[in-house]
Scaffold this motif. Structure first.
Motif, short mmCIF file in Angstrom:
data_model
loop_
_atom_site.label_atom_id
_atom_site.label_comp_id
_atom_site.label_asym_id
_atom_site.label_seq_id
_atom_site.Cartn_x
_atom_site.Cartn_y
_atom_site.Cartn_z
N LYS A 15 -51.24 2.28 -39.57
CA LYS A 15 -51.54 3.40 -39.13
C LYS A 15 -51.09 3.07 -36.77
CE LYS A 15 -54.90 3.66 -42.14
NZ LYS A 15 -54.56 4.86 -43.03
N ILE A 16 -51.26 4.38 -36.74
CA ILE A 16 -51.04 4.16 -35.32
C ILE A 16 -52.22 5.34 -34.75
CG2 ILE A 16 -49.00 3.36 -35.32
CD1 ILE A 16 -47.93 6.68 -34.84
N ARG A 17 -52.51 4.74 -33.84
CA ARG A 17 -52.87 5.69 -32.72
C ARG A 17 -53.23 5.93 -31.55
NH1 ARG A 17 -57.91 2.23 -32.96
NH2 ARG A 17 -57.43 1.32 -31.06
N VAL A 18 -53.79 7.17 -30.79
CA VAL A 18 -52.60 7.93 -29.78
C VAL A 18 -54.26 7.95 -29.23
CG1 VAL A 18 -50.75 8.98 -30.70
CG2 VAL A 18 -53.59 10.23 -30.71
N GLU B 9 -40.97 -2.50 -27.65
CA GLU B 9 -40.51 -2.47 -28.76
C GLU B 9 -40.99 -1.89 -29.54
OE1 GLU B 9 -37.13 -0.84 -31.00
OE2 GLU B 9 -36.55 -1.51 -28.97
N ARG B 10 -41.81 -2.18 -30.35
CA ARG B 10 -42.96 -1.62 -30.93
C ARG B 10 -43.24 -0.27 -30.66
NH1 ARG B 10 -47.44 -4.30 -34.51
NH2 ARG B 10 -49.47 -3.19 -34.16
N GLU B 11 -43.43 0.22 -29.28
CA GLU B 11 -44.60 0.98 -28.44
C GLU B 11 -42.98 2.10 -28.83
OE1 GLU B 11 -46.76 3.80 -26.67
OE2 GLU B 11 -47.33 2.03 -27.51
N ARG B 12 -41.65 2.14 -28.32
CA ARG B 12 -40.61 2.87 -28.55
C ARG B 12 -40.62 3.29 -30.20
NH1 ARG B 12 -36.23 3.22 -31.15
NH2 ARG B 12 -36.12 1.66 -32.15
#
Length: 164
Positions: A89-92, A123-126
């Protein structure tokens, strides 16, 4: 403190206290009702109205105050997305669903979270940002310095206007 300081400072302090569970909005309002001091009460109520326990950093709190000052409504903090292709999951930081707009507040601290290896985190953020773009979201990144300039908020305004 909300009587004395501008909202960018007082909201940041309130957000932190609420986020860490040190107090509640109700406790603050009860204390305010007991105060003999009435100076700047409207300022206190504005700070409380803008405060949100979901924000995780002073920069996010300041961004939210700037959204208010620019008349931007609809930004929700800490929205989570299920990203199966990233297997997580990603959170913004902020999501404006109607405009399909994500605003991310950049800080160097993010590079040292997770693995602790800045190159891996970059890299993970990209990959995370590319996943959002692939889903049809526009992503605008705001640095600490840009929180105090107009240019980035004009970019956000243009993105909101173009989504209408």
């Amino acid at each position: 403190m909300a009587r004395t300081y501008n909202p960018d400072i007082s909201v940041s302090m309130l957000d932190d206290a609420l986020h860490r569970g040190l107090t509640t909005r109700e406790k603050i309002l009860a204390t305010l009702a007991q105060c003999l001091e009435t100076r700047n009460t409207k300022k206190v109520h504005l700070a409380l109205e803008l405060a949100d326990a979901r924000r995780e950093s002073p920069a996010e709190s300041i961004a939210a105050v700037r959204f208010f000052q620019h008349g931007f409504v609809g930004f929700v903090p800490q929205v989570e997305f299920d990203a199966p292709s990233l297997r997580r999951k990603i959170r913004v930081d902020f999501c404006h669903k109607a405009a399909r707009l994500i605003v991310e507040i950049d800080g160097l601290g993010k590079l040292y979270l997770g693995s602790g290896v800045p190159r891996d985190e970059l890299e993970r953020e990209r990959r995370r940002e590319q996943w959002l773009r692939d889903q049809g979201w526009r992503v605008i990144r705001v640095t600490w310095k840009e929180l105090f300039t107009e240019a980035k908020f004009e970019e956000i305004r243009r993105a909101l206007m173009s989504a209408r």
